[in-house]
Design a protein around this motif. Structure first.
Motif, PDB file in Angstrom:
ATOM      1  N   ASN A 173       0.829  -1.220   0.000  1.00 49.05           N
ATOM      2  CA  ASN A 173       0.000   0.000   0.000  1.00 49.05           C
ATOM      3  C   ASN A 173       0.856   1.259   0.000  1.00 49.05           C
ATOM      4  OD1 ASN A 173      -2.374  -1.510   0.097  1.00 49.05           O
ATOM      5  ND2 ASN A 173      -2.465  -1.495   2.323  1.00 49.05           N
ATOM      6  N   THR A 174       1.799   1.337   0.945  1.00 43.99           N
ATOM      7  CA  THR A 174       2.589   2.566   1.071  1.00 43.99           C
ATOM      8  C   THR A 174       3.739   2.591   0.070  1.00 43.99           C
ATOM      9  OG1 THR A 174       2.136   2.358   3.432  1.00 43.99           O
ATOM     10  CG2 THR A 174       3.629   4.120   2.754  1.00 43.99           C
ATOM     11  N   GLY A 175       4.491   1.502  -0.008  1.00 46.74           N
ATOM     12  CA  GLY A 175       5.670   1.463  -0.869  1.00 46.74           C
ATOM     13  C   GLY A 175       5.336   1.291  -2.341  1.00 46.74           C
ATOM     14  N   ASN A 176       4.089   0.865  -2.610  1.00 47.12           N
ATOM     15  CA  ASN A 176       3.703   0.606  -4.005  1.00 47.12           C
ATOM     16  C   ASN A 176       4.696  -0.285  -4.728  1.00 47.12           C
ATOM     17  OD1 ASN A 176       1.213   1.803  -4.589  1.00 47.12           O
ATOM     18  ND2 ASN A 176       2.185   3.833  -4.431  1.00 47.12           N
ATOM     19  N   VAL A 177       5.197  -1.289  -4.032  1.00 46.68           N
ATOM     20  CA  VAL A 177       6.148  -2.202  -4.676  1.00 46.68           C
ATOM     21  C   VAL A 177       5.475  -2.798  -5.909  1.00 46.68           C
ATOM     22  CG1 VAL A 177       7.374  -4.396  -4.419  1.00 46.68           C
ATOM     23  CG2 VAL A 177       7.340  -2.747  -2.532  1.00 46.68           C
ATOM     24  N   GLY A 178       6.206  -2.838  -7.002  1.00 41.83           N
ATOM     25  CA  GLY A 178       5.625  -3.332  -8.255  1.00 41.83           C
ATOM     26  C   GLY A 178       6.441  -4.459  -8.853  1.00 41.83           C
ATOM     27  N   ARG A 179       5.889  -5.061  -9.877  1.00 38.55           N
ATOM     28  CA  ARG A 179       6.516  -6.175 -10.578  1.00 38.55           C
ATOM     29  C   ARG A 179       7.925  -5.773 -11.036  1.00 38.55           C
ATOM     30  NH1 ARG A 179       2.667  -6.477 -14.084  1.00 38.55           N
ATOM     31  NH2 ARG A 179       3.758  -5.503 -15.787  1.00 38.55           N
ATOM     32  N   GLY A 180       8.906  -6.595 -10.708  1.00 36.92           N
ATOM     33  CA  GLY A 180      10.270  -6.329 -11.169  1.00 36.92           C
ATOM     34  C   GLY A 180      11.088  -5.426 -10.277  1.00 36.92           C
ATOM     35  N   ASP A 181      10.471  -4.848  -9.259  1.00 33.25           N
ATOM     36  CA  ASP A 181      11.209  -3.935  -8.373  1.00 33.25           C
ATOM     37  C   ASP A 181      12.255  -4.670  -7.532  1.00 33.25           C
ATOM     38  OD1 ASP A 181       9.879  -1.692  -9.189  1.00 33.25           O
ATOM     39  OD2 ASP A 181       8.586  -1.540  -7.416  1.00 33.25           O
ATOM     40  N   THR A 182      13.234  -3.906  -7.112  1.00 31.18           N
ATOM     41  CA  THR A 182      14.162  -4.391  -6.092  1.00 31.18           C
ATOM     42  C   THR A 182      13.785  -3.739  -4.777  1.00 31.18           C
ATOM     43  OG1 THR A 182      15.971  -4.698  -7.642  1.00 31.18           O
ATOM     44  CG2 THR A 182      16.563  -4.391  -5.344  1.00 31.18           C
ATOM     45  N   VAL A 183      13.638  -4.571  -3.753  1.00 27.80           N
ATOM     46  CA  VAL A 183      13.218  -4.069  -2.444  1.00 27.80           C
ATOM     47  C   VAL A 183      14.260  -4.480  -1.408  1.00 27.80           C
ATOM     48  CG1 VAL A 183      11.409  -4.166  -0.676  1.00 27.80           C
ATOM     49  CG2 VAL A 183      10.782  -4.368  -3.087  1.00 27.80           C
ATOM     50  N   ALA A 184      14.576  -3.587  -0.485  1.00 27.65           N
ATOM     51  CA  ALA A 184      15.385  -3.967   0.682  1.00 27.65           C
ATOM     52  C   ALA A 184      14.537  -3.750   1.919  1.00 27.65           C
ATOM     53  CB  ALA A 184      16.657  -3.127   0.746  1.00 27.65           C
ATOM     54  N   VAL A 185      14.592  -4.697   2.837  1.00 26.14           N
ATOM     55  CA  VAL A 185      13.842  -4.584   4.084  1.00 26.14           C
ATOM     56  C   VAL A 185      14.844  -4.604   5.231  1.00 26.14           C
ATOM     57  CG1 VAL A 185      12.093  -5.615   5.568  1.00 26.14           C
ATOM     58  CG2 VAL A 185      11.834  -5.753   3.079  1.00 26.14           C
ATOM     59  N   ILE A 186      14.878  -3.532   6.003  1.00 29.75           N
ATOM     60  CA  ILE A 186      15.837  -3.444   7.105  1.00 29.75           C
ATOM     61  C   ILE A 186      15.120  -3.752   8.410  1.00 29.75           C
ATOM     62  CG2 ILE A 186      17.474  -1.946   8.315  1.00 29.75           C
ATOM     63  CD1 ILE A 186      18.028  -0.591   5.686  1.00 29.75           C
ATOM     64  N   GLY A 187      15.500  -4.863   9.040  1.00 28.79           N
ATOM     65  CA  GLY A 187      14.815  -5.354  10.234  1.00 28.79           C
ATOM     66  C   GLY A 187      13.764  -6.370   9.824  1.00 28.79           C
ATOM     67  N   CYS A 188      14.003  -7.625  10.151  1.00 28.22           N
ATOM     68  CA  CYS A 188      13.085  -8.682   9.691  1.00 28.22           C
ATOM     69  C   CYS A 188      12.476  -9.442  10.862  1.00 28.22           C
ATOM     70  CB  CYS A 188      13.791  -9.615   8.713  1.00 28.22           C
ATOM     71  SG  CYS A 188      14.218  -8.770   7.178  1.00 28.22           S
ATOM     72  N   GLY A 189      11.938  -8.708  11.830  1.00 27.44           N
ATOM     73  CA  GLY A 189      11.087  -9.322  12.844  1.00 27.44           C
ATOM     74  C   GLY A 189       9.733  -9.606  12.199  1.00 27.44           C
ATOM     75  N   GLY A 190       8.701  -9.726  13.003  1.00 30.80           N
ATOM     76  CA  GLY A 190       7.381 -10.022  12.456  1.00 30.80           C
ATOM     77  C   GLY A 190       6.965  -9.024  11.383  1.00 30.80           C
ATOM     78  N   VAL A 191       7.214  -7.749  11.644  1.00 29.48           N
ATOM     79  CA  VAL A 191       6.762  -6.706  10.717  1.00 29.48           C
ATOM     80  C   VAL A 191       7.599  -6.714   9.432  1.00 29.48           C
ATOM     81  CG1 VAL A 191       6.478  -4.211  10.431  1.00 29.48           C
ATOM     82  CG2 VAL A 191       5.825  -5.295  12.579  1.00 29.48           C
ATOM     83  N   GLY A 192       8.929  -6.734   9.590  1.00 32.89           N
ATOM     84  CA  GLY A 192       9.797  -6.741   8.403  1.00 32.89           C
ATOM     85  C   GLY A 192       9.622  -8.003   7.573  1.00 32.89           C
ATOM     86  N   ALA A 193       9.477  -9.144   8.242  1.00 35.51           N
ATOM     87  CA  ALA A 193       9.262 -10.396   7.505  1.00 35.51           C
ATOM     88  C   ALA A 193       7.970 -10.304   6.693  1.00 35.51           C
ATOM     89  CB  ALA A 193       9.204 -11.574   8.475  1.00 35.51           C
ATOM     90  N   ALA A 194       6.978  -9.625   7.247  1.00 38.52           N
ATOM     91  CA  ALA A 194       5.727  -9.441   6.507  1.00 38.52           C
ATOM     92  C   ALA A 194       5.936  -8.516   5.312  1.00 38.52           C
ATOM     93  CB  ALA A 194       4.651  -8.878   7.430  1.00 38.52           C
ATOM     94  N   ALA A 195       6.838  -7.537   5.460  1.00 34.64           N
ATOM     95  CA  ALA A 195       7.144  -6.656   4.324  1.00 34.64           C
ATOM     96  C   ALA A 195       7.823  -7.459   3.213  1.00 34.64           C
ATOM     97  CB  ALA A 195       8.033  -5.498   4.779  1.00 34.64           C
ATOM     98  N   VAL A 196       8.634  -8.436   3.605  1.00 36.70           N
ATOM     99  CA  VAL A 196       9.255  -9.323   2.612  1.00 36.70           C
ATOM    100  C   VAL A 196       8.161 -10.109   1.881  1.00 36.70           C
ATOM    101  CG1 VAL A 196      10.669 -11.410   2.343  1.00 36.70           C
ATOM    102  CG2 VAL A 196      11.475  -9.531   3.797  1.00 36.70           C
TER     103      VAL A 196
END
Ligand code: APR
Ligand code: ZN
Ligand code: ZN
Length: 361
Positions: A173-196
């Motif tokens: 919703n916020t990041g508008n990650v789209g097809r083909g994008d490169t994403v980095a997630v800093i901090g992979c607790g419950g919230v970051g893992a969900a962002a992954v």
């Protein structure tokens, strides 16, 4: 009429929580009584216990919950007894400026149940985030209930009510990650893992998970991370650049809530990339950045509150994806526990041992 149930209460600042008898009134107009089937243990519950959110003790804790509607008050038409629902902490009003502008996730007039639950001696309770779901039954506003497919596991479904939605929503919703994008997630607790997981759903081509704990990186891989960086072993900005041909990521999601990790997120993004702050900072944290770097890099610096989610849209959709095997919500449930084990779960959370402990009734 009232009912008596058991619930987990924080009676005073910093004191361990206790299991108490809670008196639950019948739902009034616009309210629903929900029989809780599962409720996750979140940092916010601990913040309440520590007095970091409000002084309005005693608190009835718990807010990442799913259950079945037992009764509804007058005028409730959206949910009915027998519905399997996920609870949300923003029953949007539909009338305020944010709602009328089509941005209900910023609603500033969210309403909770008006009837109050009490302790056996009549002391009024403050339900955490207007929910209070470490209890066999709780009273909420009907707008806090979203009906979803009964086939979902309650432990997994309840997590969508807070942390997991914050992470997935931060990406889609916020990041508008789209097809083909490169994403980095800093901090992979419950919230970051969900962002992954959210980035994977959105079709990201590369997902770089960054954490200081190898256990978290391993889970992130299971949820869709294509690369991992342990930022105790490698400087994360350089590592993300190296993995992206020297450019940085299109979207960087910060899911720790600290100035130093925000700074990493800021510099790990590509020119015109987006930084999404999902982690929750404390009031005393400050950030200093060269203004020229803000100017020169373009793009967008955003924050994501509750994943900018619209429960009526996002909860049923994500449950469908879960039931189709496309979103592994079960991976977030590290352990299921009993209602009297919440205090122990806080300790485990502190030690970084779990993504989520979930009370199952
Ligand atoms: N660099 C990278 N990762 C870090 C760092 C750091 N300097 N410091 C901590 N972490 C990692 C931890 O190892 C952990 O995996 O960040 C993760 C934080 O996760 P949790 O403690 O499980 O918290 P979570 O529930 O994911 O919430 C994260 O979002 O909702 C907010 O209040 C919440 O601010 C918190 C954040
Ligand atoms: Zn509103
Ligand atoms: Zn929460």
């Amino acid at each position: 009429m009232t009912q008596q149930v058991r619930g987990v209460v924080a009676r005073s600042k910093g004191a361990p929580v206790s299991l108490e008898t809670i008196v639950v009134p019948d739902p009034g107009p616009g309210e629903a009584l929900v029989k809780i089937e599962a409720c996750g243990v979140c940092h916010t519950d601990l913040h309440y216990r520590e007095g970091g959110i409000s002084d309005d003790f005693p608190f009835l804790l718990g807010h990442e919950a799913a259950g079945v509607v037992e009764a509804v008050g007058d005028g409730v038409t959206d949910v009915a007894p027998g519905d399997f629902v996920i609870l949300n902490w923003r029953a949007v009003c539909g009338q305020c400026r944010a709602c009328l502008r089509g941005r209900p996730w910023y609603c500033f007039d969210t309403h909770n149940a008006k009837q109050r639950m009490t302790l056996a001696d009549g002391t009024e309770l403050s339900p955490a985030l207007g929910i209070g779901a470490f209890a066999e039954k709780t009273l909420v506003a009907a707008g806090q209930c979203t009906k979803v497919d009964r086939a979902a596991s309650p432990a997994a479904a309840g997590l969508l009510g807070c942390g997991v939605m914050a992470g997935i929503g931060g990406a889609i919703n916020t990041g508008n990650v789209g097809r083909g994008d490169t994403v980095a997630v800093i901090g992979c607790g419950g919230v970051g893992a969900a962002a992954v997981a959210g980035s994977k759903l959105a079709g990201a081509a590369r997902i770089i998970a960054v954490d200081i704990d190898d256990r978290k990186l391993e889970t992130a891989r299971k949820l869709g991370a294509t690369h991992t960086v342990n930022s105790r072993q490698a400087e994360p900005v350089g590592a993300v650049r190296e993995l992206t041909g020297g450019f940085g990521a299109d979207v960087v999601i910060e899911a720790v809530g600290r100035p130093e990790t925000y700074r990493q997120a800021f510099y790990a993004r590509d020119l015109a990339g987006t930084v999404v702050l999902v982690g929750v900072p404390t009031p005393e944290m400050k950030l200093e950045l060269p203004l020229l770097d803000v100017f020169g890099r373009g793009g967008a610096l955003k924050s994501s509150w509750y994943g900018d989610c619209l429960p009526s849209r996002d909860f049923p959709m994500l449950i469908d994806l879960y039931l189709q095997g496309r979103l592994d919500l079960d991976a977030f449930v590290t352990e299921t526990i009993a209602l009297d084990e919440v205090e122990k779960a806080f300790e485990r959370m502190h030690g970084g041992d779990v993504l989520r402990s979930v009370v199952v009734f």
